[in-house]
Design a protein around this motif. Structure first.
Motif, PDB file in Angstrom:
ATOM      1  N   HIS A   1      27.856  87.696  17.635  1.00 19.59           N
ATOM      2  CA  HIS A   1      27.794  87.086  16.303  1.00 19.59           C
ATOM      3  C   HIS A   1      28.237  88.050  15.212  1.00 19.59           C
ATOM      4  O   HIS A   1      28.614  87.639  14.112  1.00 19.59           O
ATOM      5  CB  HIS A   1      26.374  86.607  16.000  1.00 19.59           C
TER       6      HIS A   1
ATOM      7  N   ASP B   1      35.078  85.566  12.445  1.00 17.79           N
ATOM      8  CA  ASP B   1      35.978  84.575  13.042  1.00 17.79           C
ATOM      9  C   ASP B   1      37.414  85.101  13.049  1.00 17.79           C
ATOM     10  O   ASP B   1      37.894  85.659  12.057  1.00 17.79           O
ATOM     11  CB  ASP B   1      35.939  83.265  12.249  1.00 17.79           C
ATOM     12  N   LYS B   2      38.086  84.887  14.194  1.00 18.64           N
ATOM     13  CA  LYS B   2      39.507  85.229  14.351  1.00 18.64           C
ATOM     14  C   LYS B   2      39.822  86.662  13.910  1.00 18.64           C
ATOM     15  O   LYS B   2      40.870  86.935  13.332  1.00 18.64           O
ATOM     16  CB  LYS B   2      40.386  84.245  13.568  1.00 18.64           C
TER      17      LYS B   2
ATOM     18  N   ARG C   1      32.063  80.262  23.800  1.00 24.46           N
ATOM     19  CA  ARG C   1      32.228  79.706  22.451  1.00 24.46           C
ATOM     20  C   ARG C   1      32.446  80.825  21.433  1.00 24.46           C
ATOM     21  O   ARG C   1      33.275  80.715  20.528  1.00 24.46           O
ATOM     22  CB  ARG C   1      31.013  78.856  22.067  1.00 24.46           C
ATOM     23  N   ASN C   2      31.700  81.916  21.591  1.00 24.23           N
ATOM     24  CA  ASN C   2      31.855  83.039  20.681  1.00 24.23           C
ATOM     25  C   ASN C   2      33.217  83.722  20.846  1.00 24.23           C
ATOM     26  O   ASN C   2      33.845  84.127  19.871  1.00 24.23           O
ATOM     27  CB  ASN C   2      30.738  84.061  20.886  1.00 24.23           C
TER      28      ASN C   2
ATOM     29  N   LEU D   1      35.996  82.341  21.782  1.00 29.06           N
ATOM     30  CA  LEU D   1      37.004  81.465  21.177  1.00 29.06           C
ATOM     31  C   LEU D   1      36.934  81.499  19.651  1.00 29.06           C
ATOM     32  O   LEU D   1      37.934  81.275  18.970  1.00 29.06           O
ATOM     33  CB  LEU D   1      36.824  80.038  21.684  1.00 29.06           C
ATOM     34  N   ARG D   2      35.750  81.795  19.132  1.00 23.62           N
ATOM     35  CA  ARG D   2      35.598  81.924  17.688  1.00 23.62           C
ATOM     36  C   ARG D   2      36.186  83.242  17.186  1.00 23.62           C
ATOM     37  O   ARG D   2      36.862  83.291  16.159  1.00 23.62           O
ATOM     38  CB  ARG D   2      34.101  81.855  17.321  1.00 23.62           C
ATOM     39  N   ILE D   3      35.960  84.317  17.941  1.00 20.77           N
ATOM     40  CA  ILE D   3      36.380  85.656  17.529  1.00 20.77           C
ATOM     41  C   ILE D   3      37.880  85.869  17.698  1.00 20.77           C
ATOM     42  O   ILE D   3      38.541  86.445  16.842  1.00 20.77           O
ATOM     43  CB  ILE D   3      35.610  86.725  18.334  1.00 20.77           C
TER      44      ILE D   3
ATOM     45  N   LYS E   1      41.954  84.746  18.571  1.00 19.82           N
ATOM     46  CA  LYS E   1      42.937  83.668  18.469  1.00 19.82           C
ATOM     47  C   LYS E   1      43.300  83.157  19.861  1.00 19.82           C
ATOM     48  O   LYS E   1      43.646  81.987  20.039  1.00 19.82           O
ATOM     49  CB  LYS E   1      44.176  84.178  17.738  1.00 19.82           C
TER      50      LYS E   1
END
Length: 201
Positions: free
Chosen positions: A118, A122-123, A145-146, A148-150, A152
């Motif tokens: 966390h 993002d990206k 999920r994390n 894919l959030r962090i 690209k």
């Protein structure tokens, strides 16, 4: 750099209670043996250039930022850094491995990917690499999920329990196989789940 201040420093990370103590003790118990390049886990080190080649052939790494989650002693990070001259960072659970990365001059923080991802914006990375680690998580979907959030894009590799030699041993001997790349018995392994190439699709 953008998002840099949102990432915990190594010292800040070390002060946080972010790991399961029993899990950490289990990994620490096998850490020295696991990262001995000439020990029983040697095949895992031997595939690093293969992994590097696989990643390089499929993605353009020049000028990209890469995060290696579960980076171990930084073997893959070193290859990416030395051969591709790209910016790479690592997240690793085991303290000895973190110290080994720092000794190699690699930027890494200590933390549990299930609870610490966390902290990354993002990206904030072009690519996130998760190699031979997904099967060791209690909540792999949360981790994915994390990732894919962090990132690209995300690059994942897992042990292939569908490999014909593994299936043959299970068929004829009725036991979970012990192989060069899976050298531990079922009761003495950090693997929580078994999977194969078809499961990734």
């Amino acid at each position: 750099m953008e998002g840099e201040n949102n990432i915990l420093s190594f010292e800040e990370s070390m002060k946080k209670e972010n790991t399961d103590k029993d899990e950490l003790e289990k990994f620490e118990a096998i850490a020295k043996e696991w990262w001995d390049t000439q020990g029983k886990f040697k095949p895992l080190h031997d595939i690093n250039p293969i992994r590097m080649g696989y990643i390089s052939e499929r993605v353009e790494l020049k000028g990209k930022r890469v995060l290696d989650v579960g980076c171990g002693d930084g073997s893959l990070m070193s290859l990416l850094n030395e051969e591709k001259h790209i910016e790479v960072r690592g997240l690793e659970l085991n303290q000895e491995n973190v110290q080994e990365c720092i000794h190699k001059g690699l930027p890494v923080i200590q933390g549990n990917a299930e609870t610490e991802l966390h902290q990354f914006p993002d990206k904030s990375f072009d690519y996130v690499v998760l190699s031979q680690t997904l099967q060791a998580f209690y909540e792999p979907e949360k981790v994915l999920r994390n990732l894919l959030r962090i990132g690209k894009s995300v690059v994942i590799s897992i042990p292939n329990f569908g490999y014909w030699k593994v299936r043959t041993k299970l068929l004829f001997f009725g036991k979970m196989p012990v192989t060069k790349t899976l050298p531990n018995t079922w009761y003495n392994t950090c693997l929580l789940y078994t999977s194969d190439a078809a499961d990734e699709e």
